[in-house]
Motif scaffolding. Structure first.
Motif, PDB file in Angstrom:
ATOM      1  N   TRP A 157       0.838  -1.197   0.000  1.00 33.22           N
ATOM      2  CA  TRP A 157       0.000   0.000   0.000  1.00 33.22           C
ATOM      3  C   TRP A 157       0.872   1.245   0.000  1.00 33.22           C
ATOM      4  O   TRP A 157       1.915   1.293   0.643  1.00 33.22           O
ATOM      5  CB  TRP A 157      -0.929   0.006   1.209  1.00 33.22           C
ATOM      6  CG  TRP A 157      -2.065  -0.957   1.050  1.00 33.22           C
ATOM      7  CD1 TRP A 157      -2.129  -2.227   1.535  1.00 33.22           C
ATOM      8  CD2 TRP A 157      -3.279  -0.741   0.339  1.00 33.22           C
ATOM      9  NE1 TRP A 157      -3.317  -2.813   1.167  1.00 33.22           N
ATOM     10  CE2 TRP A 157      -4.047  -1.916   0.428  1.00 33.22           C
ATOM     11  CE3 TRP A 157      -3.802   0.334  -0.373  1.00 33.22           C
ATOM     12  CZ2 TRP A 157      -5.298  -2.045  -0.153  1.00 33.22           C
ATOM     13  CZ3 TRP A 157      -5.050   0.211  -0.959  1.00 33.22           C
ATOM     14  CH2 TRP A 157      -5.786  -0.970  -0.854  1.00 33.22           C
ATOM     15  N   ARG A 158       0.401   2.248  -0.748  1.00 35.03           N
ATOM     16  CA  ARG A 158       1.104   3.523  -0.799  1.00 35.03           C
ATOM     17  C   ARG A 158       0.090   4.648  -0.972  1.00 35.03           C
ATOM     18  O   ARG A 158      -1.066   4.410  -1.315  1.00 35.03           O
ATOM     19  CB  ARG A 158       2.116   3.545  -1.940  1.00 35.03           C
ATOM     20  CG  ARG A 158       1.480   3.457  -3.329  1.00 35.03           C
ATOM     21  CD  ARG A 158       2.537   3.528  -4.426  1.00 35.03           C
ATOM     22  NE  ARG A 158       2.010   3.320  -5.751  1.00 35.03           N
ATOM     23  CZ  ARG A 158       1.495   4.269  -6.524  1.00 35.03           C
ATOM     24  NH1 ARG A 158       1.433   5.518  -6.114  1.00 35.03           N
ATOM     25  NH2 ARG A 158       1.046   3.980  -7.740  1.00 35.03           N
ATOM     26  N   LYS A 159       0.552   5.851  -0.750  1.00 30.86           N
ATOM     27  CA  LYS A 159      -0.257   7.037  -1.021  1.00 30.86           C
ATOM     28  C   LYS A 159      -0.040   7.421  -2.479  1.00 30.86           C
ATOM     29  O   LYS A 159       0.871   6.916  -3.139  1.00 30.86           O
ATOM     30  CB  LYS A 159       0.146   8.188  -0.100  1.00 30.86           C
ATOM     31  CG  LYS A 159      -0.125   7.897   1.360  1.00 30.86           C
ATOM     32  CD  LYS A 159       0.315   9.061   2.232  1.00 30.86           C
ATOM     33  CE  LYS A 159       0.085   8.740   3.694  1.00 30.86           C
ATOM     34  NZ  LYS A 159       0.478   9.856   4.568  1.00 30.86           N
TER      35      LYS A 159
ATOM     36  N   GLY B 295       3.384   8.305  -3.663  1.00 25.23           N
ATOM     37  CA  GLY B 295       4.379   7.238  -3.673  1.00 25.23           C
ATOM     38  C   GLY B 295       4.841   6.810  -2.292  1.00 25.23           C
ATOM     39  O   GLY B 295       5.543   5.806  -2.161  1.00 25.23           O
ATOM     40  N   THR B 296       4.477   7.549  -1.250  1.00 23.45           N
ATOM     41  CA  THR B 296       4.884   7.201   0.110  1.00 23.45           C
ATOM     42  C   THR B 296       4.315   5.846   0.500  1.00 23.45           C
ATOM     43  O   THR B 296       3.102   5.643   0.440  1.00 23.45           O
ATOM     44  CB  THR B 296       4.382   8.266   1.119  1.00 23.45           C
ATOM     45  OG1 THR B 296       4.842   9.554   0.703  1.00 23.45           O
ATOM     46  CG2 THR B 296       4.867   7.957   2.522  1.00 23.45           C
ATOM     47  N   ARG B 297       5.188   4.922   0.878  1.00 23.26           N
ATOM     48  CA  ARG B 297       4.769   3.574   1.289  1.00 23.26           C
ATOM     49  C   ARG B 297       4.116   3.616   2.665  1.00 23.26           C
ATOM     50  O   ARG B 297       4.563   4.359   3.547  1.00 23.26           O
ATOM     51  CB  ARG B 297       5.951   2.626   1.340  1.00 23.26           C
ATOM     52  CG  ARG B 297       6.527   2.352  -0.020  1.00 23.26           C
ATOM     53  CD  ARG B 297       5.938   1.091  -0.591  1.00 23.26           C
ATOM     54  NE  ARG B 297       6.363   0.944  -1.964  1.00 23.26           N
ATOM     55  CZ  ARG B 297       5.566   0.528  -2.926  1.00 23.26           C
ATOM     56  NH1 ARG B 297       4.326   0.212  -2.672  1.00 23.26           N
ATOM     57  NH2 ARG B 297       6.005   0.405  -4.151  1.00 23.26           N
TER      58      ARG B 297
ATOM     59  N   TYR C 139      -5.386   5.814  -1.200  1.00 23.82           N
ATOM     60  CA  TYR C 139      -4.346   4.824  -0.979  1.00 23.82           C
ATOM     61  C   TYR C 139      -4.424   3.823  -2.125  1.00 23.82           C
ATOM     62  O   TYR C 139      -5.509   3.533  -2.635  1.00 23.82           O
ATOM     63  CB  TYR C 139      -4.557   4.108   0.354  1.00 23.82           C
ATOM     64  CG  TYR C 139      -4.412   5.020   1.541  1.00 23.82           C
ATOM     65  CD1 TYR C 139      -3.163   5.221   2.137  1.00 23.82           C
ATOM     66  CD2 TYR C 139      -5.503   5.684   2.071  1.00 23.82           C
ATOM     67  CE1 TYR C 139      -3.018   6.055   3.224  1.00 23.82           C
ATOM     68  CE2 TYR C 139      -5.368   6.535   3.166  1.00 23.82           C
ATOM     69  CZ  TYR C 139      -4.126   6.714   3.737  1.00 23.82           C
ATOM     70  OH  TYR C 139      -3.977   7.549   4.806  1.00 23.82           O
TER      71      TYR C 139
END
Length: 162
Positions: free
Chosen positions: A8-10, A13-15, A71
Motif C-alpha cells: 500500500w502507498r499514497k 508514492g509514500t509507502r 491509498y
C-alpha cells in the motif's frame, strides 16, 4: 485476510509502513478532527499487459465538498483469464479490502461504497459480470456502484494501471 501493508502507498508514492487498518484509522481520526465529513469508495481496475495482468486497488477518501485523497495497492497476475473472470477478481480484491476495513468505517460513521469497473451497457464485455458482481458486493452488505458512477475503479484505479 490482512493486506500486505508493504504494497500500500499514497498517491505521492509514500509507502504505508504500518498495518493498513492502523493507517486508515489514523486518517479517519485526522480528517474528522479537522471537521471533514468523509465518504470512502473502494475499487479495483486491471489492465492486461503482455502475458500478465496488472491490478490496482484504491481506497478513495472523499472529503465532502473539499477534495479527497487515496491509498493504492498494486498487484500483478500471470494467470490468463476471461474478461468475466478478470472483472470478478477485481470485485473480489475490492470486497476483501472493504471487509477488512468495514468495522472502522462503521465505528467512525463513514459511509462506504464498493465500486466495480463494470459497464451497465450490455454491449460491453464487462457487462457479463454485472449480476454476479452486484450480488457479491450487496450480499456482503456493501453499497454497490457500477459505471458510470464507479469513479474509484473506472477513474482512480484506472489511472494507476494505464
Amino acid at each position: 485476510m490482512e493486506q500486505d501493508q508493504q504494497k500500500w502507498r499514497k498517491l505521492d508514492g509514500t509507502r504505508i509502513m504500518q498495518p493498513l487498518v492502523d493507517e486508515i484509522r489514523d486518517a479517519i481520526v485526522r480528517e474528522k478532527t479537522m471537521g471533514h465529513e468523509l465518504k470512502v469508495c473502494i475499487g479495483t481496475d486491471s489492465q492486461v499487459k503482455g502475458r500478465g495482468t496488472e491490478f490496482a486497488t484504491v481506497i478513495v477518501f472523499v472529503r465532502k465538498g473539499k477534495g479527497g485523497f487515496m491509498y493504492i495497492n498494486e498487484a500483478i497476475s500471470g494467470v490468463k483469464m476471461t474478461v468475466k473472470e478478470r472483472m470478478l477478481l477485481e470485485v473480489s480484491k475490492s470486497v476483501e479490502v472493504a471487509y477488512e476495513l468495514n468495522r472502522l468505517f462503521t465505528l467512525y460513521n463513514v459511509d462506504m461504497e464498493v465500486h466495480a469497473d463494470i459497464n451497465t451497457n450490455p454491449d460491453f464485455k464487462s457487462n457479463h459480470a454485472l449480476k454476479e458482481a452486484m450480488g457479491y458486493i450487496t450480499g456482503m452488505g456493501f453499497e454497490f456502484k457500477a459505471k458510470p458512477a464507479a469513479f474509484a475503479s473506472s477513474a482512480c484505479a484506472n489511472k494507476i494501471v494505464q
